[in-house]
Design an enzyme around this catalytic site. Sequence first.
Site, PDB file in Angstrom:
ATOM      1  N   SER A 111       1.348 -37.437   6.494  1.00 57.34           N
ATOM      2  CA  SER A 111       2.582 -36.724   6.260  1.00 57.34           C
ATOM      3  C   SER A 111       3.820 -37.429   6.833  1.00 57.34           C
ATOM      4  CB  SER A 111       2.494 -35.319   6.872  1.00 57.34           C
ATOM      5  OG  SER A 111       2.341 -35.402   8.285  1.00 57.34           O
ATOM      6  N   LYS A 160      10.441 -37.646  13.568  1.00 61.26           N
ATOM      7  CA  LYS A 160       9.889 -36.918  12.418  1.00 61.26           C
ATOM      8  C   LYS A 160      10.456 -35.500  12.445  1.00 61.26           C
ATOM      9  CE  LYS A 160       5.385 -35.544  10.437  1.00 61.26           C
ATOM     10  NZ  LYS A 160       3.915 -35.620  10.599  1.00 61.26           N
ATOM     11  N   SER A 200      -2.016 -38.380   9.910  1.00 69.21           N
ATOM     12  CA  SER A 200      -0.622 -38.554   9.484  1.00 69.21           C
ATOM     13  C   SER A 200       0.186 -39.598  10.226  1.00 69.21           C
ATOM     14  CB  SER A 200       0.122 -37.228   9.577  1.00 69.21           C
ATOM     15  OG  SER A 200      -0.207 -36.447   8.468  1.00 69.21           O
TER      16      SER A 200
HETATM   17  N1  GLN Z   1      -3.348 -35.505   5.213  1.00 66.52           N
HETATM   18  C1  GLN Z   1      -3.866 -34.527   6.134  1.00 66.52           C
HETATM   19  C2  GLN Z   1      -3.449 -33.149   5.714  1.00 66.52           C
HETATM   20  O1  GLN Z   1      -2.868 -33.040   4.693  1.00 66.52           O
HETATM   21  C3  GLN Z   1      -3.411 -34.826   7.527  1.00 66.52           C
HETATM   22  C4  GLN Z   1      -2.021 -34.393   7.775  1.00 66.52           C
HETATM   23  C5  GLN Z   1      -1.587 -34.639   9.183  1.00 66.52           C
HETATM   24  O2  GLN Z   1      -2.213 -35.380   9.931  1.00 66.52           O
HETATM   25  N2  GLN Z   1      -0.529 -33.983   9.554  1.00 66.52           N
HETATM   26  O3  GLN Z   1      -3.687 -32.188   6.376  1.00 66.52           O
END
Ligand code: GLN
Length: 486
Positions: A153, A78, A177
């Site tokens: 994400s 990532k 995410s």
């Molecule tokens: N969707 C969540 C956010 O926008 C989690 C994102 C993540 O785990 N990096 O913060």
Amino acid sequence: MSGLAHLTLAELSRLLARKEVSAVELAQHFLDRIEQHRALNAFLDVRPDVTLAQARAADARRARGESGPLLGVPVAHKDIFVTRDWASTAASKMLAGYMSPFDATVVANLQAAGMVCLGKLNCDEFAMGSSNENSAFGPVRNPWDAEAVPGGSSGGSSAAVAARLAPAATATDTGGSIREPAAFTGVTGVKPTYGRPSRWGIIAFASSLDTAGVMTQTAEDAALVFNAMLGFDPKDSTSVQRPPEDYTRHLQDGVRGLRIGVPKEFFGPGLSADVEAAVRAALIEFERLGAHLIEISLPNAELGIPVYYVIAPAEASSNLARYDGVRYGHRARAYADLTDMIKKTRAEGFGAEPKRRILIGTYVLSHGYYDAYFIKAMQVRRLIAQDFARAFAQCDLIAGPVTTSVAFDFGERTTDPVAMYLADLYTVPGSLAGIPSASIPCGFGAKGRPVGLQLMANHFEEAKLLGAAHAYQCATDWHRRVPTGF
Ligand code: GLN
């Protein structure tokens, strides 16, 4: 089917050990597929020369008599992990083209084990989002349905593993995410206990939550990666010092006699019927395999989203203060003075979501609101963690849905940030508690889109969690389904 790419990491590992395939052949095979499926937009940086050099080095190590389950196995990272040989951008214009002088510990650990890096994976900007629509470099397509988001994400990671462009992909989970995108694309995604993986070299979002993990086809593959990836790192002040573990040690244990807690709050209004049906069928399968299901309660879990959206933006606002146009990254071209330079740099470099979080975070940390919001959120965070501690006195694992629905369409939630935030309703509580948690494929719902089953374990019990997931995967084949065209 195109053969090699559809094998699991464990299967590829056996082929490498028997010298039926070389690391160079494998790397070239996946590089060709990545090129062929560029329309997914899963990768942000691919450098075949560097990849093939790493593969040659892995083959040379094996020729010298070295072995190891990951030696020569490809992986993709990532783009939130910094890497010396590929650009590290966090999918932000702020860091476009940025070359790090060092590798993240997770990247270095996997490279030391002989994994060959295929390149960097798209994600939401600074890992903020649930659909990958916040990437400054365009959204990632869901291999199951080009109209559907791949989750976020870590949408590049999930799409890459689902499309079989890589047998494993690293990812990070701050509030969901790893698990949410894994659920949306039908792959296995595992977030370990907070503090197990090093945060060194992870571009920081919310430091008390950021946790590196992995996406693979199977729980067995995740265990093999964890063996090399996790471990104490003196460079990370919240890294936990514990003796090394073999994360594969419970894979053959089965689930007979295992007590699986099913939180009633995870089956309330808001859960779509198709997801509920697939998750309930998976729970019945666990029962058939000998596990006992017991109803549990996580009374404060519903406060997870509001608590998370105070704590995560607060930490983000602090972490993102470093992007000032001076130390690294983007700098505005024309400006009057230093203050103007910083303002223009940040206005140009950050997308809408990081800006929103900087504003929320600065607000909840400001004098007069700190006690009302930030301290209160920290207190409720403790209550949520206590709910889990109480539940794990009654059960070995907790199971439930990962998401309220299958993958939604592009554009469906972009105009309503709160609707987007609710995608993590069931994943955020485990993040706030810092416990290990996974999403494993358990069926399909509306429009043939995948459904994930969430499994959670108490702190440091990822081996038990992986054992249960493996038992389920030995009895089912959802994880072996491949989207049409891949
Ligand atoms: N969707 C969540 C956010 O926008 C989690 C994102 C993540 O785990 N990096 O913060």
